[in-house]
Scaffold this motif. Structure first.
Motif, PDB file in Angstrom:
ATOM      1  N   UNK A 178       0.830  -1.214   0.000  1.00  0.00           N
ATOM      2  CA  UNK A 178       0.000   0.000   0.000  1.00  0.00           C
ATOM      3  C   UNK A 178       0.859   1.257   0.000  1.00  0.00           C
ATOM      4  N   UNK A 179       1.853   1.303   0.900  1.00  0.00           N
ATOM      5  CA  UNK A 179       2.656   2.520   1.010  1.00  0.00           C
ATOM      6  C   UNK A 179       3.531   2.739  -0.215  1.00  0.00           C
ATOM      7  N   UNK A 180       3.977   1.662  -0.832  1.00  0.00           N
ATOM      8  CA  UNK A 180       4.739   1.823  -2.073  1.00  0.00           C
ATOM      9  C   UNK A 180       3.864   2.469  -3.141  1.00  0.00           C
ATOM     10  N   UNK A 181       2.641   1.963  -3.311  1.00  0.00           N
ATOM     11  CA  UNK A 181       1.750   2.541  -4.320  1.00  0.00           C
ATOM     12  C   UNK A 181       1.391   3.980  -3.957  1.00  0.00           C
ATOM     13  N   UNK A 182       1.066   4.221  -2.681  1.00  0.00           N
ATOM     14  CA  UNK A 182       0.659   5.559  -2.245  1.00  0.00           C
ATOM     15  C   UNK A 182       1.807   6.561  -2.375  1.00  0.00           C
ATOM     16  N   UNK A 183       2.940   6.235  -1.761  1.00  0.00           N
ATOM     17  CA  UNK A 183       4.087   7.152  -1.794  1.00  0.00           C
ATOM     18  C   UNK A 183       4.686   7.246  -3.191  1.00  0.00           C
ATOM     19  N   UNK A 184       4.612   6.158  -3.946  1.00  0.00           N
ATOM     20  CA  UNK A 184       5.098   6.190  -5.325  1.00  0.00           C
ATOM     21  C   UNK A 184       4.265   7.121  -6.181  1.00  0.00           C
ATOM     22  N   UNK A 185       2.942   7.080  -6.008  1.00  0.00           N
ATOM     23  CA  UNK A 185       2.062   7.984  -6.746  1.00  0.00           C
ATOM     24  C   UNK A 185       2.309   9.433  -6.348  1.00  0.00           C
ATOM     25  N   UNK A 186       2.498   9.666  -5.050  1.00  0.00           N
ATOM     26  CA  UNK A 186       2.812  11.016  -4.576  1.00  0.00           C
ATOM     27  C   UNK A 186       4.101  11.516  -5.214  1.00  0.00           C
ATOM     28  N   UNK A 187       5.125  10.650  -5.256  1.00  0.00           N
ATOM     29  CA  UNK A 187       6.410  11.054  -5.834  1.00  0.00           C
ATOM     30  C   UNK A 187       6.259  11.388  -7.313  1.00  0.00           C
ATOM     31  N   UNK A 188       5.489  10.596  -8.028  1.00  0.00           N
ATOM     32  CA  UNK A 188       5.278  10.852  -9.460  1.00  0.00           C
ATOM     33  C   UNK A 188       4.594  12.199  -9.674  1.00  0.00           C
ATOM     34  N   UNK A 189       3.523  12.460  -8.904  1.00  0.00           N
ATOM     35  CA  UNK A 189       2.805  13.732  -9.056  1.00  0.00           C
ATOM     36  C   UNK A 189       3.684  14.901  -8.620  1.00  0.00           C
ATOM     37  N   UNK A 190       4.451  14.693  -7.534  1.00  0.00           N
ATOM     38  CA  UNK A 190       5.334  15.761  -7.057  1.00  0.00           C
ATOM     39  C   UNK A 190       6.376  16.133  -8.111  1.00  0.00           C
ATOM     40  N   UNK A 191       6.930  15.125  -8.771  1.00  0.00           N
ATOM     41  CA  UNK A 191       7.923  15.396  -9.812  1.00  0.00           C
ATOM     42  C   UNK A 191       7.281  16.129 -10.986  1.00  0.00           C
TER      43      UNK A 191
END
Length: 293
Positions: A178-191
Motif C-alpha cells: 500500500x505505502x509503495x503505491x501511495x508514496x510512489x504515486x505522490x512522488x510521481x505527481x510531485x515530480x
C-alpha cells in the motif's frame, strides 16, 4: 475480548496517541509506557489511562499489548531485547503490532512471542493522525483467523475498515504494498508538479487538469494544498518515514525476487529529498525540493 479488557500500549506517537485515546474512550483500562518519544500524555491520563516506567509493569497490567513504534528494529528491541516484553510476558497475552515492519522480521518476532506463551497479530494501519484521532484508521491484519475474530472488537475501537489479510506477516506485507503505491504515486505527481512549476504552468491549472483526468485521486488531493498554497499539513508524514517504508518494501521485494526497478527509483527520490531537505520535512514538500534541483 470485552470492553473492559486491560490493554498495554507502547508507542504513543502521532498515530499511537489517537489509538490510545480511542481505546480509553471505549472503556478499556489502558496502561502506556513512558518514553521521550511519546506525545503529551496529559489528556490520556485525565481520561483514565495509567503510565508506567517499565515494560514489566506494563505486561503485568495487560492482557493485550499494542505496539505502535517506528519499524522492525524498534519492534525487535521492544519485544526481544533485554528487559523486553517477552521477558515478562504472561501466558496467553496477545501482542498486536500496529507498526510498519518487514515481513521476514515479523515472522521471527511472531515465533518468539508464541514460544514465550503469547499470541500475535500484525495489524499495521493506513491513513493519517487525523483519522487515528477520530478512530477511523484502516487496519491490515495478519494472523490466525480465530484470534483475529477474538480481537476485532478491540481493533474496532480505533479503526473504521479492518481487513484480515491472511497469515502472520501478510498484514505488514500488504502495508508495504500500500505505502509503495501511495508514496510512489505522490512522488510521481510531485515530480510532475515540479516540472510544471519550472515550465510556467499555473499550480491551479495543473491540479484541475489532473483531477479531471487520469491523475485524480487521493495522492493528488493530499498534495493539492501544498501545490496551490504551500500547506504541507494535509499529509503529516515525515520524509524519513517515507524513505524507511520504501526501504522496507525494497527489502521485501528483494527477499522474494520481485521486480523493483520503479521502487528503487522512488526510494532514491525520497532518499535524495531527506539528504537535501532533512528528515523531518513533510512528504508534500517533495514538490518544492524537486523544483529546486
Amino acid at each position: 475480548m470485552s470492553s473492559k479488557t486491560p490493554i498495554g500500549m507502547i508507542g504513543i506517537g502521532l498515530m499511537g496517541h489517537g489509538i490510545a485515546t480511542n481505546l480509553v474512550k471505549h472503556g478499556h483500562p489502558l496502561t502506556v509506557l513512558e518514553h521521550p518519544g511519546n506525545q503529551p500524555l496529559d489528556a490520556l491520563k485525565a481520561a483514565g489511562a495509567k503510565s508506567v516506567a517499565s515494560i514489566a509493569e506494563l505486561t503485568a497490567a495487560a492482557e493485550v499489548i499494542v505496539l505502535c513504534v517506528t519499524g522492525s528494529p524498534q519492534v525487535e528491541a521492544v519485544l526481544l531485547g533485554d528487559g523486553g516484553v517477552l521477558a515478562s510476558l504472561k501466558p496467553g497475552t496477545v501482542v498486536i503490532d500496529c507498526s510498519t515492519a518487514i515481513p521476514s522480521s515479523t515472522l521471527r518476532v511472531a515465533e518468539a512471542v508464541q514460544r514465550a506463551g503469547g499470541r500475535f497479530l500484525d495489524a499495521p494501519m493506513t491513513r493519517t493522525p487525523k483519522e487515528a484521532a477520530e478512530g477511523r484508521l484502516n487496519l491490515l491484519v495478519g494472523g490466525d483467523a480465530a484470534l483475529f475474530a477474538q480481537c476485532r472488537p478491540i481493533l474496532a475501537c480505533f479503526a473504521e475498515n479492518i481487513t484480515h489479510t491472511g497469515a502472520v506477516g501478510t498484514g505488514h506485507g500488504m502495508k508495504l504494498l500500500h505505502n509503495y503505491v501511495s508514496l510512489g504515486t505522490v512522488a510521481l505527481i510531485a515530480e510532475a508538479a515540479a516540472c510544471a512549476q519550472r515550465s510556467g504552468v499555473q499550480p491551479e491549472v495543473f491540479v484541475d487538469v489532473l483531477a479531471k483526468g487520469g491523475g485524480g485521486g487521493v495522492a493528488l488531493e493530499r498534495l493539492k494544498p501544498f501545490i496551490t498554497r504551500k500547506d504541507a499539513n494535509s499529509l503529516r508524514f515525515a520524509m524519513s518515514n517515507a524513505q524507511k517504508d520504501l526501504g522496507y518494501y525494497a527489502e521485501m521485494a528483494g527477499d522474494i525476487g520481485a521486480a523493483q526497478a520503479i521502487a528503487d527509483a522512488v526510494l532514491a527520490t525520497y532518499a535524495g529529498a531527506v539528504e537535501q531537505g532533512g528528515p523531518q520535512r513533510y512528504v508534500p514538500e517533495l514538490v518544492e525540493l524537486l523544483a529546486k534541483k
